[in-house]
Scaffold this motif. Structure first.
Motif, PDB file in Angstrom:
ATOM      1  N   TRP A  92      56.039 -23.639  16.515  1.00 11.14           N
ATOM      2  CA  TRP A  92      55.606 -24.728  17.624  1.00 11.14           C
ATOM      3  C   TRP A  92      55.798 -24.266  19.011  1.00 11.14           C
ATOM      4  O   TRP A  92      55.155 -24.746  19.903  1.00 11.14           O
ATOM      5  N   ARG A  93      56.622 -23.548  19.201  1.00 14.22           N
ATOM      6  CA  ARG A  93      56.859 -22.752  20.540  1.00 14.22           C
ATOM      7  C   ARG A  93      55.582 -21.894  20.903  1.00 14.22           C
ATOM      8  O   ARG A  93      55.026 -22.205  22.141  1.00 14.22           O
ATOM      9  N   GLN A  96      52.693 -24.420  21.684  1.00  7.55           N
ATOM     10  CA  GLN A  96      52.926 -25.183  22.932  1.00  7.55           C
ATOM     11  C   GLN A  96      52.680 -23.967  24.202  1.00  7.55           C
ATOM     12  O   GLN A  96      51.670 -24.610  25.079  1.00  7.55           O
ATOM     13  N   SER A  99      48.766 -23.690  24.082  1.00  2.00           N
ATOM     14  CA  SER A  99      47.995 -24.783  24.755  1.00  2.00           C
ATOM     15  C   SER A  99      48.351 -24.961  26.219  1.00  2.00           C
ATOM     16  O   SER A  99      47.525 -25.417  26.810  1.00  2.00           O
TER      17      SER A  99
END
Length: 168
Positions: A92-93, A96, A99
């Motif tokens: 998820w890091r 993120q 993104s």
């Protein structure tokens, strides 16, 4: 002077936009085209084909990333498709960070790229562990992938393949 025939709906939309901007239709069309058209000195497909492997190599070093494919299209756009290991502790890091750098690194002058998920129909295949992948693509043609790599490498954790640098 170039003369073109526009489809009726498009012409109506452009006329409305021009009216709202208080400029004539021709000036409005020129302004729009100037925003999305690369200067002639940057129109070099060989540079794109040479630069894409450089960006692909950079992206492949991100934690949990494995490249699926990449391409420079006939109309001089490019894309990279890759997996991010959903079991990786930094999944998820990484999502993120990507993104942020590809979609909104600078709100006033964003990069001409988009980062997004990609999937075949889940009801025909299966879950995200097997069938969810990610794509980075240029939103303007003739955008040098090497320039994109240089723009993002100073923002992402450094070195990107050192997982200790990814701690918040």
């Amino acid at each position: 002077m170039l003369e073109i025939s526009l489809p009726k709906k498009l012409k109506k939309t452009l006329e409305k936009e021009a009216s709202d901007a208080s400029i004539n239709l021709a000036a409005h069309i020129v302004k729009k085209l100037e925003r999305i058209t690369s200067p002639a000195e940057y129109i070099n497909k060989k540079k794109l084909k040479a630069g894409l492997p450089i960006l692909v190599d950079f992206v492949s070093k991100l934690p949990g990333v494995s490249i699926i494919a990449s391409e420079v299209t006939r109309d001089a756009y490019w894309w990279i498709k890759f997996d991010i290991d959903s079991s990786h502790p930094l999944v998820w890091r990484v999502i993120q960070e990507l993104s942020f750098v590809f979609n909104s690194i600078a709100l006033s002058d964003p990069l001409p790229t988009v980062f997004k998920p990609s999937s075949p129909p889940p009801y025909l295949n299966g879950g995200p562990e097997e069938f969810l992948s990610w794509v980075v693509e240029s939103t303007y043609n003739y955008i040098d992938p090497t320039w994109i790599k240089e723009a993002i490498e100073n923002v992402l954790p450094n070195p990107i393949d050192d997982i200790t640098q990814w701690d918040v």
